[in-house]
Each structure stands twice: as C-alpha cells, then as structure tokens.
Scaffold this active site. Structure first.
Site: not given
Ligand code: ASP
Length: 339
Positions: A93, A213, A223, A195, A246-247
């Site tokens: 990731s 990330t 995106r 991330t 993150t998320g």
């Molecule tokens: N926050 C990141 C994103 O939406 C994804 C992640 O945290 O894994 O690109």
C-alpha cells in the site's frame, strides 16, 4: 495465505463504486495483534525525541529515531522513516509494490510538512518510489505546494530521481486475481499496515510530519485520496501538535480530518480526545455508513503526549519513545464488532 485479505464488498456512496471494508480489520490474526497491545495508561511521562506512525511499522520508526538520536531534525526523521516503507516491496500500500489502480497503474500520493508550516505534496506520481522525497523537494525547491502526475514525475527526474516499475510480480498477480473475482470493482485493502503517516518531535521540541501511500487498491484511474492533501491526510502546527490519517480517504477529506484534530488540541483537548472527536464527526453524520469503512487518526501534542483512535478494531500506532519501539493497539468506536 497472503498477508492481504479481502472481507466483504460494500457500496461507496456517491462514487458509485464497490469497495471492501478491508480497513475494518488490519490483522490477519487478531490474536497476533493482542500480543503487542500496550495500554496508553501504562506509558511513562512523555519525553523527547519521539516518533509515532500509523500501523505496524517498527523498522520505519526505528529509522526515524536513529535520525533524531543523532541530532537530526524531525523533518529529516519523518522523511527517512517513510522511505523505509516506500522501499519495502512487501508492503502493498506504499511505494514499490503498492497495489495498482483498476487499470494496473501504481500511482502514489504523499506529502510532508515542517515546523514552520511549509509543506509539499505529490499526487498521482508514477514510477518513482520515494514519493515522500519528491514531496519534500516540492516543498524545498519550488514555489508550489503540490505537483501532480506527469508534471510531478518530470520535476522528480529533473531533481535526479530515477524511474522504475513499481508494480511487483506479487501486486500484478493480486491485481489480475482481483480483475477476475471482483469484476472490476475497486477494493480497499487489508493488511497489517496501509498508508504510512509519521509524526516526530525532535530534541529541540520541533514537530514535522509526512504521509505516503499508493492509495486505495484498484481505485479509479486518476483518483487521489486524503493522504497528500494538507489538512486532510496530515497537518502540523508546531505551536500545538500534529495529526495524520489513514483509512478511506474520501471520508477524511470530507471532514478535513487532520486539521480538525490539531484545532481540537488547540482548544484544549488531549491528542486522544481530539482523535476521538474527529472520528465522531464521521460516524455521527446523518446516514453515515461508517460500518462499511475504516478511518484511523494518530496525533501528538507539543508536550509529546500521543493519541490514536479509529472507527473499527485493529487499527494500531507504532510509537518510539524512551528507548521503546512498540505497537500500540488503538481504541475504537464500533464496540459492537469487538472480538
Ligand atoms: N488514506 C488512503 C487513501 O484513501 C488509504 C489508506 O490509508 O490506506 O488513499
């Protein structure tokens, strides 16, 4: 079984996409994670320097602490710490080995912010693994804050970065499998880290942060998530503290999450209280479908107190302080699913 697991598919409102709630659970084996739990209340008094990072990234925090212990500043520490994970091909990731978008392109987002409020970011960067270092160059050597896509890559090349194919064999295979089984619908990944967001305070008490990330696995081409957006994925205010997210980035952007956490600390909340309230802003929205996605925040204040909180179980923070480099399991909102 591969470190990466896919749980269930859920609709991402508004985007018309289908995503798994991979970030509902970052552990392949929850009992593994429990071994590493350290209660915040058992922590000793804050002392400097310190480093915290999202997920389980002890090698990255160790690198950052090495920089800080050698007298380096927090900015160098977070950059070099994040670079460890960007170079780690097993982390799917971040950087090299990151899972691609739905068309098979690995595209990176990153940002960095220093004690003076200077910042730099790159979005949709391809073929250059150290996105965080390109973001730093944007901050240090351009009059801009953010460069995107081809322009970001051209700038990186002009600064001496070299191109390489970031799609590893493992990630290509995962993408090909996904294309068959998920019928070309993007999926949020699960693994024991996603991330990398890192915050550090150096011996002088100055704060910096960075975030890097490959974003949402199998996202639509073009995106961009929260991670390179100053105020959403990361925010640093050297008078107050810093936060990183993150998320599911779309949800973080909608609440300008990291800026919110820092502003809540400015109003007197502890890092823990601020992270909890920022998650509250997401889950308490009318018609929030929070059960279908994960968001996690970590934060530090000027005193070196830290906090972390997520919507769902199994988010964790890695913290290096007082000679101890440890993974701390985060408290979380959705206790209904506690296992
Ligand atoms: N926050 C990141 C994103 O939406 C994804 C992640 O945290 O894994 O690109």
């Amino acid at each position: 079984m591969n470190r990466r697991k896919f749980i269930k598919n859920t609709a991402l409102t508004g985007a018309g996409l289908t995503l798994t709630n991979s970030l509902l659970n970052c552990a392949e084996n929850p009992s593994d994670k429990k071994e590493t739990v350290v209660a915040e209340s058992e922590k000793s008094e804050p002392s400097l320097p310190l480093v915290i990072a999202t997920w389980h990234v002890k090698e990255a925090t160790a690198k950052a602490m090495e920089v800080l212990q050698a007298g380096g500043n927090a900015l160098d520490a977070v950059e070099q710490g994040c670079m460890v994970e960007e170079a780690n091909e097993k982390g799917q990731s971040v950087g090299k080995g990151g899972l691609p978008d739905r068309d098979g392109n690995v595209t990176l987002d990153a940002c960095i912010m220093d004690k003076n409020g200077n910042c730099g970011a790159v979005v949709y960067l391809q073929n250059i693994k150290h996105a965080v270092s390109v973001a730093r160059k944007v901050m240090d050597d351009t009059p801009h804050v953010m460069l995107a896509g081809e322009g970001a890559q051209q700038f990186a090349l002009s600064q001496g970065f070299e191109t390489e194919d970031l799609l590893t064999e493992a990630s290509r295979k995962a993408w090909e499998k996904w294309k068959v089984e998920a019928k070309y619908k993007p999926i949020i990944n699960i693994e024991n880290h996603d991330t990398i967001g890192m915050l550090a305070i150096d011996k002088n008490g100055d704060i910096s942060g960075a975030c890097t990330t490959s974003g949402l696995a199998y996202k639509m081409g073009g995106r961009v998530g929260d991670s390179p957006i100053i105020g959403s994925g990361l925010f640093v205010d050297n008078e107050i503290g810093a936060a990183v997210a993150t998320g599911l980035g779309e949800e973080v952007v909608k609440t300008v999450g990291s800026f919110l956490v820092v502003e809540l600390m400015r109003q007197g909340k502890s890092p823990q209280e601020a992270c909890e309230e920022a998650i509250g802003r997401i889950v308490n929205k009318p018609n929030s479908n929070y059960k279908d996605f994960q968001v996690g925040y970590i934060a530090v204040n000027k005193k070196g107190e830290t906090g972390s909180y997520s919507i769902h179980q199994w988010f964790s923070m890695t913290k290096f302080q007082n000679g101890v480099n440890e993974q701390i399991q985060s408290d979380f909102f959705n206790k209904e699913e506690k296992s």
